[in-house]
Design a protein around this motif. Structure first.
Motif: not given
Length: 159
Positions: A41-62
């Motif tokens: 909001n506002p407007g149309t959804f700005p994403i057609k498709s999205l894939t996220s790969v979350r990997e462990a990193a030192d003290g956080g995430v990649k």
């Protein structure tokens, strides 16, 4: 003496369990945005498709995100962030922000802040992984690139 040994063993187990639980991160894995359940909001959804790969990193995430924006431009962005809230750079293309910071509340909950160094984009919110680990929801509010108020909810399904 045997009672003291049992007490020490229990204390050691409790400390180890607490450390393991706090160090856990249930957001790790491959997640795909469910466009039908997500909102902007506002407007149309700005994403057609999205894939996220979350990997462990030192003290956080990649995080590596790939997909397509609604206007057809590619999304191919990545960042590695520590869970201490310090800013991290986002590289690649298609991301509305170039700096992100994340703090971990518990194994299923995170707060984050994202900014664009040029322009007015600034968003902040929470990421919550469902108790069954099958859904991750990111809610944010802020200002879009044109300085207008915005609210977004991205609902991800675990792959």
């Amino acid at each position: 003496m045997q009672k003291l040994f049992r007490l020490l063993a229990l204390a050691t187990l409790a400390i180890a369990s607490t450390t393991a639980a706090f160090g856990a991160d249930h957001s790790l894995g491959t997640w795909k945005v469910n466009v039908e359940k997500s909102t902007y909001n506002p407007g149309t959804f700005p994403i057609k498709s999205l894939t996220s790969v979350r990997e462990a990193a030192d003290g956080g995430v990649k995080v590596t995100s790939t997909g397509e924006r609604a206007d057809g431009t590619a999304v191919n962005a990545t960042y590695t962030a520590k869970y201490d809230g310090s800013p991290s750079s986002v590289s690649g293309e298609g991301s509305p922000y170039d700096t992100v910071s994340i703090k971990q509340t518990d194994a299923n909950t995170f707060t984050w802040d994202a900014k664009k160094s040029t322009g007015q984009y600034h968003a902040h919110g929470r990421i919550v992984v469902s108790s069954d680990g099958k859904t991750m929801t990111m809610r944010a509010t802020g200002t879009d690139a044109n300085g207008r108020p915005m609210a977004v909810t991205l609902v991800y399904d675990k792959q």
